[in-house]
Write an enzyme that holds these catalytic residues in place. Structure first.
Site, PDB file in Angstrom:
ATOM      1  N   GLU A 147       0.835  -1.217   0.000  1.00 20.54           N
ATOM      2  CA  GLU A 147       0.000   0.000   0.000  1.00 20.54           C
ATOM      3  C   GLU A 147       0.865   1.261   0.000  1.00 20.54           C
ATOM      4  O   GLU A 147       2.080   1.211   0.241  1.00 20.54           O
ATOM      5  CB  GLU A 147      -0.941   0.010   1.200  1.00 20.54           C
ATOM      6  CG  GLU A 147      -0.223   0.045   2.543  1.00 20.54           C
ATOM      7  CD  GLU A 147      -1.058   0.694   3.650  1.00 20.54           C
ATOM      8  OE1 GLU A 147      -1.535   1.829   3.444  1.00 20.54           O
ATOM      9  OE2 GLU A 147      -1.202   0.083   4.709  1.00 20.54           O
TER      10      GLU A 147
ATOM     11  N   LYS B 211      -5.525  10.756   0.759  1.00 18.47           N
ATOM     12  CA  LYS B 211      -5.613   9.422   1.367  1.00 18.47           C
ATOM     13  C   LYS B 211      -6.837   8.765   0.740  1.00 18.47           C
ATOM     14  O   LYS B 211      -7.965   9.212   0.922  1.00 18.47           O
ATOM     15  CB  LYS B 211      -5.764   9.557   2.882  1.00 18.47           C
ATOM     16  CG  LYS B 211      -5.963   8.231   3.604  1.00 18.47           C
ATOM     17  CD  LYS B 211      -6.128   8.453   5.112  1.00 18.47           C
ATOM     18  CE  LYS B 211      -6.737   7.233   5.775  1.00 18.47           C
ATOM     19  NZ  LYS B 211      -7.156   7.505   7.155  1.00 18.47           N
TER      20      LYS B 211
ATOM     21  N   VAL C 112      -5.502   0.322   3.040  1.00 21.32           N
ATOM     22  CA  VAL C 112      -5.651  -1.134   2.924  1.00 21.32           C
ATOM     23  C   VAL C 112      -6.861  -1.460   2.045  1.00 21.32           C
ATOM     24  O   VAL C 112      -6.774  -2.272   1.123  1.00 21.32           O
ATOM     25  CB  VAL C 112      -5.790  -1.778   4.325  1.00 21.32           C
ATOM     26  CG1 VAL C 112      -6.224  -3.240   4.216  1.00 21.32           C
ATOM     27  CG2 VAL C 112      -4.462  -1.673   5.074  1.00 21.32           C
TER      28      VAL C 112
ATOM     29  N   ASP D 247     -17.065   5.276  14.064  1.00 17.97           N
ATOM     30  CA  ASP D 247     -15.828   5.296  13.283  1.00 17.97           C
ATOM     31  C   ASP D 247     -15.270   3.874  13.134  1.00 17.97           C
ATOM     32  O   ASP D 247     -14.622   3.342  14.043  1.00 17.97           O
ATOM     33  CB  ASP D 247     -14.800   6.227  13.938  1.00 17.97           C
ATOM     34  CG  ASP D 247     -13.609   6.489  13.036  1.00 17.97           C
ATOM     35  OD1 ASP D 247     -13.471   5.788  11.998  1.00 17.97           O
ATOM     36  OD2 ASP D 247     -12.815   7.390  13.352  1.00 17.97           O
TER      37      ASP D 247
ATOM     38  N   SER E 147     -13.199   1.555  10.251  1.00 20.83           N
ATOM     39  CA  SER E 147     -12.457   1.661   8.993  1.00 20.83           C
ATOM     40  C   SER E 147     -13.117   0.848   7.875  1.00 20.83           C
ATOM     41  O   SER E 147     -13.577  -0.281   8.088  1.00 20.83           O
ATOM     42  CB  SER E 147     -11.034   1.157   9.197  1.00 20.83           C
ATOM     43  OG  SER E 147     -10.363   1.110   7.954  1.00 20.83           O
ATOM     44  N   ALA E 148     -13.105   1.430   6.684  1.00 21.99           N
ATOM     45  CA  ALA E 148     -13.609   0.727   5.490  1.00 21.99           C
ATOM     46  C   ALA E 148     -12.752  -0.504   5.174  1.00 21.99           C
ATOM     47  O   ALA E 148     -13.176  -1.373   4.413  1.00 21.99           O
ATOM     48  CB  ALA E 148     -13.632   1.683   4.296  1.00 21.99           C
ATOM     49  N   ASP E 149     -11.563  -0.591   5.783  1.00 20.54           N
ATOM     50  CA  ASP E 149     -10.705  -1.776   5.579  1.00 20.54           C
ATOM     51  C   ASP E 149     -11.457  -3.052   5.954  1.00 20.54           C
ATOM     52  O   ASP E 149     -11.302  -4.094   5.320  1.00 20.54           O
ATOM     53  CB  ASP E 149      -9.446  -1.711   6.460  1.00 20.54           C
ATOM     54  CG  ASP E 149      -8.497  -0.592   6.077  1.00 20.54           C
ATOM     55  OD1 ASP E 149      -8.723   0.073   5.053  1.00 20.54           O
ATOM     56  OD2 ASP E 149      -7.516  -0.380   6.826  1.00 20.54           O
TER      57      ASP E 149
ATOM     58  N   LYS F  40      -3.483  -1.805  15.793  1.00 19.75           N
ATOM     59  CA  LYS F  40      -2.935  -0.996  16.885  1.00 19.75           C
ATOM     60  C   LYS F  40      -3.952  -0.831  17.987  1.00 19.75           C
ATOM     61  O   LYS F  40      -5.146  -0.785  17.721  1.00 19.75           O
ATOM     62  CB  LYS F  40      -2.635   0.397  16.358  1.00 19.75           C
ATOM     63  CG  LYS F  40      -1.467   0.460  15.467  1.00 19.75           C
ATOM     64  CD  LYS F  40      -0.892   1.868  15.516  1.00 19.75           C
ATOM     65  CE  LYS F  40       0.396   1.912  14.757  1.00 19.75           C
ATOM     66  NZ  LYS F  40       0.175   2.149  13.335  1.00 19.75           N
TER      67      LYS F  40
HETATM   68  N1  PSU Z   1      -2.581   1.642  10.636  1.00 19.95           N
HETATM   69  C1  PSU Z   1      -1.251   1.766  10.725  1.00 19.95           C
HETATM   70  N2  PSU Z   1      -0.574   2.464   9.785  1.00 19.95           N
HETATM   71  C2  PSU Z   1      -1.208   3.002   8.707  1.00 19.95           C
HETATM   72  C3  PSU Z   1      -2.622   2.815   8.608  1.00 19.95           C
HETATM   73  C4  PSU Z   1      -3.256   2.150   9.580  1.00 19.95           C
HETATM   74  O1  PSU Z   1      -0.667   1.278  11.672  1.00 19.95           O
HETATM   75  O2  PSU Z   1      -0.565   3.633   7.869  1.00 19.95           O
HETATM   76  C5  PSU Z   1      -3.326   3.338   7.393  1.00 19.95           C
HETATM   77  C6  PSU Z   1      -3.623   2.160   6.441  1.00 19.95           C
HETATM   78  O3  PSU Z   1      -3.482   2.629   5.110  1.00 19.95           O
HETATM   79  C7  PSU Z   1      -5.074   1.855   6.734  1.00 19.95           C
HETATM   80  C8  PSU Z   1      -5.607   3.234   7.021  1.00 19.95           C
HETATM   81  O4  PSU Z   1      -5.747   1.223   5.671  1.00 19.95           O
HETATM   82  O5  PSU Z   1      -4.581   3.875   7.768  1.00 19.95           O
HETATM   83  C9  PSU Z   1      -6.903   3.189   7.778  1.00 19.95           C
HETATM   84  O6  PSU Z   1      -7.446   4.457   7.822  1.00 19.95           O
HETATM   85  P1  PSU Z   1      -8.953   4.651   8.309  1.00 19.95           P
HETATM   86  O7  PSU Z   1      -8.934   4.284   9.772  1.00 19.95           O
HETATM   87  O8  PSU Z   1      -9.246   6.095   8.080  1.00 19.95           O
HETATM   88  O9  PSU Z   1      -9.778   3.728   7.491  1.00 19.95           O
HETATM   89 MN    MN Z   2     -12.346   6.266  10.172  1.00 22.09          MN
END
Ligand code: PSU
Ligand code: MN
Length: 305
Positions: free
Chosen positions: A25, A86, A106, A138, A140-142, A159
């Site tokens: 990524e 992003k 991701v 909140d 993540s879309a992941d 994390k």
């Molecule tokens: N967690 C990490 N390092 C990162 C990310 C997450 O330890 O760089 C990044 C990854 O690209 C992950 C994104 O897909 O943050 C998730 O962001 P969000 O919570 O806004 O979906």
């Molecule tokens: Mn988010």
């Protein structure tokens, strides 16, 4: 589809020869680590994958195309430019339609890897359900992406800026398998232990490859999370990191940070508060994931599973 995808020469050749390819990524480059460590790490991780016998394909959006495999100048641009978008699932059409540079999360990297025919993807950590999500929603879309796109994600867990328990519950609801690589536990990124169990412990790249092949042969849509714990020597003490994470969460709340800015804000705060120690751990775990991911891609590609 070719209208939207630009393969690098290295990746195009690997695809033509049906060699194992590993997706990487770019949000980790543009928004996860500072310059110049971000680009140095990106290059090093690519080389680890080559040395294992596979081909790295770092993914990003540039000039209105999904780039699969990046030249060093392109990595440099993503690493140094301040206003790189992003890009998660919802942002993909915007980045492509406007031609703005975008770093893929991701979720977006899984989508692009899948379009490019790549089924193994290496990163540091996945996004998840944030602490307090019962109030903020909140998530993540992941996580949803993992339930619908057939790409395996090798990571060091999630994390503890996230609610790891909620994250695992969410993945269970959506039918996403969570594998502990040589461990019973789901790792917590900076530390090997989260206190939460993975669904299954698998010990070799071949075992993981057979698992994935079985899932996909059955037509079970979606990916899998392969949690590879950070090497012991690079681990941060759990208590130290928890204190720091709590401070970072407080700062985010005080400053009213929300939406897609939350994760980069927290990561940045954690890095500052540990005086860079967390960055060293972050680099070490991505390296380790690159070895494991390349080995899994080789096993999947070997024709024996
Ligand atoms: N967690 C990490 N390092 C990162 C990310 C997450 O330890 O760089 C990044 C990854 O690209 C992950 C994104 O897909 O943050 C998730 O962001 P969000 O919570 O806004 O979906
Ligand atoms: Mn988010």
């Amino acid at each position: 589809m070719n209208k939207w995808i630009q393969f690098s020469a290295e990746v195009a050749e690997a695809a033509a020869q049906q060699r194992p390819i590993v997706a990487l990524e770019s949000t980790i480059i543009s928004h996860g680590m500072p310059y110049p460590v971000n680009v140095e790490t990106a290059l090093e991780v690519e080389q680890i994958i080559r040395d294992e016998g596979a081909v790295p394909a770092t993914i990003a959006i540039l000039d209105g195309k999904i780039h699969v495999g990046l030249a060093e100048e392109e990595l440099q641009l993503l690493a140094r430019t301040d206003d790189v978008l992003k890009v998660s699932r919802r942002d993909l059409p915007y980045a492509l339609a406007t031609g703005k540079p975008g770093a893929t999360t991701v979720a977006a990297t899984m989508i692009c890897a899948n379009l490019a025919g790549i089924s193994v993807f290496v990163t540091g950590g996945i996004g998840g359900v944030h602490r307090g999500a019962e109030h903020t929603m909140d998530i993540s879309a992941d996580l949803l992406e993992l339930s619908k796109t057939d790409v395996a994600v090798v990571c060091a867990g999630a994390k503890s800026i996230l609610d790891i328990g909620f994250t695992l519950e969410y993945l269970e609801t959506h039918g996403v398998p969570v594998i502990g690589y040589q461990t019973n536990e789901f790792p917590a990124f900076y530390s090997r232990h989260s206190g939460f169990e993975a669904n299954y412990k698998l010990d070799t790249p071949e075992q993981v490859a057979v698992f994935l092949q079985t899932k996909w042969n059955l037509g079970l849509k979606g990916g899998a999370v392969i949690g590879n714990p950070v090497p012991e020597k690079d681990e941060l003490p759990r208590q130290q990191i928890d204190t720091v994470i709590n401070q970072a969460l407080e700062a985010a709340e005080k400053q009213g940070v929300h939406g897609k800015a939350v994760t980069p804000f927290l990561l940045d705060r954690v890095k500052e508060l540990t005086l860079g120690e967390s960055l060293t751990t972050n680099i070490a775990l991505v390296r380790s994931n690159a070895h494991v991911g390349a080995q899994i891609a080789m096993a999947l590609n070997s024709g024996t599973v």
